[in-house]
Design a protein around this motif. Structure first.
Motif, mmCIF file in Angstrom:
data_model
loop_
_atom_site.group_PDB
_atom_site.id
_atom_site.type_symbol
_atom_site.label_atom_id
_atom_site.label_comp_id
_atom_site.label_asym_id
_atom_site.label_seq_id
_atom_site.Cartn_x
_atom_site.Cartn_y
_atom_site.Cartn_z
ATOM 1 N N GLN A 143 -16.676 -31.524 -49.066
ATOM 2 C CA GLN A 143 -16.020 -31.424 -47.760
ATOM 3 C C GLN A 143 -15.642 -29.972 -47.464
ATOM 4 O O GLN A 143 -15.540 -29.135 -48.357
ATOM 5 N N GLU A 329 -14.271 -30.710 -41.282
ATOM 6 C CA GLU A 329 -13.914 -32.133 -41.280
ATOM 7 C C GLU A 329 -12.410 -32.305 -41.445
ATOM 8 O O GLU A 329 -11.922 -32.847 -42.433
ATOM 9 N N ARG A 355 -11.033 -35.979 -42.203
ATOM 10 C CA ARG A 355 -11.914 -36.995 -41.598
ATOM 11 C C ARG A 355 -12.696 -37.791 -42.641
ATOM 12 O O ARG A 355 -13.200 -38.864 -42.337
#
Length: 473
Positions: A143, A329, A355
């Motif tokens: 991420q 994200e 997210r």
């Protein structure tokens, strides 16, 4: 190799030279001054007869008598597993008085984009030891999760804490002896010497340097070098992740300084500015950096990014955080109000977001009740925050008993869950245990976001209720 003495203009960090052959974009250049000093640069713009060169060490000492040599290759990073434990400058040269680096290979710092088809979806938990992140906005492998801060906030301390504590829980259990190791690559751009000293003292004191590679670009280093540093960092990260099977956490601070360097170079090139004077291509430039995070099918390693940026004027609509938010994200907010109350780290979980969190938590990853606990704490803390505004108008006496419990919950959530200090490392079990302690301040029928099975297993009656139940038995 041709050598030119055809410099026509020097503008800020840029040198313009006449040429009589085609010169490639991003080609590396050596400039030898009349004093015998050799400076490195990179072709920024190329036409049939003139090239613009950005000089990494600055243009001081360069005049029309300087010689320009084009090396016929783009900038490369010498990479090897032996970089772990080393401290380098913003251009990738050792500054720790250690031995010369003997590279296994030299890789282009621009890197190749990950084919979307080859990307593996990020869904494994990374434990940072920080409850406000692990419990409420979980980071997963592959991420990109930025930290939004502002000047004067302790984002550097938070960065050091994450670099020191971050780990991959299942790798620690030793189920797979051939499993991937964990490494941290720390890229500092435009920081002060004082901050650099603090980072290095912390890395050395805690032993985190052994599994880290540190790149240091200081505030008095040339701005041009600042544009190269994150690419050096990410090239090293990709090598360790995809060729040596490491799980790599990349921390980049401060991306605002990087964007200011882009603006400075754009002004020197007399480009038409975009929003607030930043280059119109800044979104593309940032995306080229952030999108180098991820996982690749068939490879054990991963690259996870935590870029840190200070929002000018604490304004998240400023172009830098605004564009970053579109690409990444989620985001973690460092809050000035919580910092003024003395909370460490002062993370405001309400506007923060991860997210990819829902895919990285739950049974087999963190714990089966994690998602429910997180949802209930978000709801209860948000309710308490709303009631704080109301209390300022009507006072606590006008509120119901349940409303007063929500207010107490909000206070306890900040003092016990968020405020853990920069030296405390909490595993996910401890984080969720504190969460249940806090949720047990509320009546059972208010826990409407948690499965009944989890409530029966983890809910803790307060002392008064427990005494009544025991007396009745």
């Amino acid at each position: 190799m041709k050598e030119y003495q055809t410099i026509t203009e020097i503008s800020g960090p840029l040198v313009y030279a006449e040429v009589d052959e085609a010169i490639g974009y991003d080609e590396i250049v050596e400039i030898e001054t009349a004093q015998g000093e050799t400076l490195r640069g990179q072709v920024l713009e190329s036409s049939e007869d003139v090239v613009a060169i950005q000089v990494f060490e600055g243009t001081s000492g360069i005049d029309r008598d300087a010689s320009v040599r084009f090396l016929g290759e783009t900038m490369k990073m010498p990479v090897t597993e032996d970089l772990l434990g080393r401290v380098l400058d913003g251009s990738g040269r050792p500054i720790d008085d250690g031995p010369e680096i003997v590279p296994e290979e030299r890789q282009d710092i621009v890197g190749a984009a990950i084919n979307p088809y080859s990307r593996e979806y990020p869904e494994e938990f990374i434990e940072t030891g920080v409850s406000a992140i692990d419990g409420m906005n979980t980071l997963v492998r592959g991420q990109k999760l930025p930290i939004f801060s502002s000047s004067g906030q302790p984002h550097s301390e938070l960065a050091m804490q994450i670099a020191r504590q971050a780990s991959v829980p299942e790798e620690e259990e030793g189920d797979d002896e051939d499993g991937s190791e964990f490494a941290v690559i720390f890229g500092a751009m435009g920081i002060t010497q004082e901050e650099a000293n603090e980072f290095m003292e912390d890395f050395e004191r805690t032993g985190a340097l052994e599994r880290s590679v540190v790149f240091m670009n200081l505030a008095d280093d040339p701005a041009v070098e600042r544009t190269v540093t994150p690419r050096m960092v990410l090239t090293t990260a990709e090598y360790l992740a995809f060729e040596k099977d490491y799980h790599v956490l990349v921390i980049l601070t401060d991306m605002t300084n990087y964007c200011e360097a882009l603006r400075e170079i754009g002004a020197a090139r007399e480009e038409v500015p975009g929003r607030r004077g930043y280059p119109g291509y800044m979104y593309t430039d940032l995306a080229q950096l952030y999108e180098r995070a991820g996982r690749i099918k068939g490879r054990d390693g991963s690259v996870t990014q935590i870029p840190i940026l200070t929002m000018p004027g604490d304004d998240d609509t400023h172009p830098i955080p605004d564009l970053t938010g579109y690409i990444t994200e989620g985001q973690i907010y460092v809050d000035p109000d919580l910092n003024s109350q003395g909370l460490q780290p002062p993370i405001n979980v309400l506007p923060s977001l991860s997210r990819l969190m829902d895919d990285g938590i739950g049974e087999g990853l963190t714990r089966e009740d994690h998602a429910d606990v997180k949802d209930q704490m978000f709801a209860a803390y948000a309710e308490g925050e709303d009631l704080r505004d109301l209390v300022n108008i009507v006072g606590r006496e006008a509120l119901s008993e349940l409303d007063n419990k929500y207010l107490d919950f909000a206070d306890a959530f900040e003092s016990e869950f968020i405020d853990q200090g920069f030296e405390t490392n909490r595993d996910i079990e401890e984080t969720l245990s504190i969460g249940w302690d806090l949720l047990s301040m509320l009546p059972k029928d208010a826990l409407n976001r948690i499965d009944e099975e989890f409530i029966e297993e983890h809910y803790r009656e307060d002392d008064a209720e427990r005494e009544v139940v025991e007396a009745a038995d």
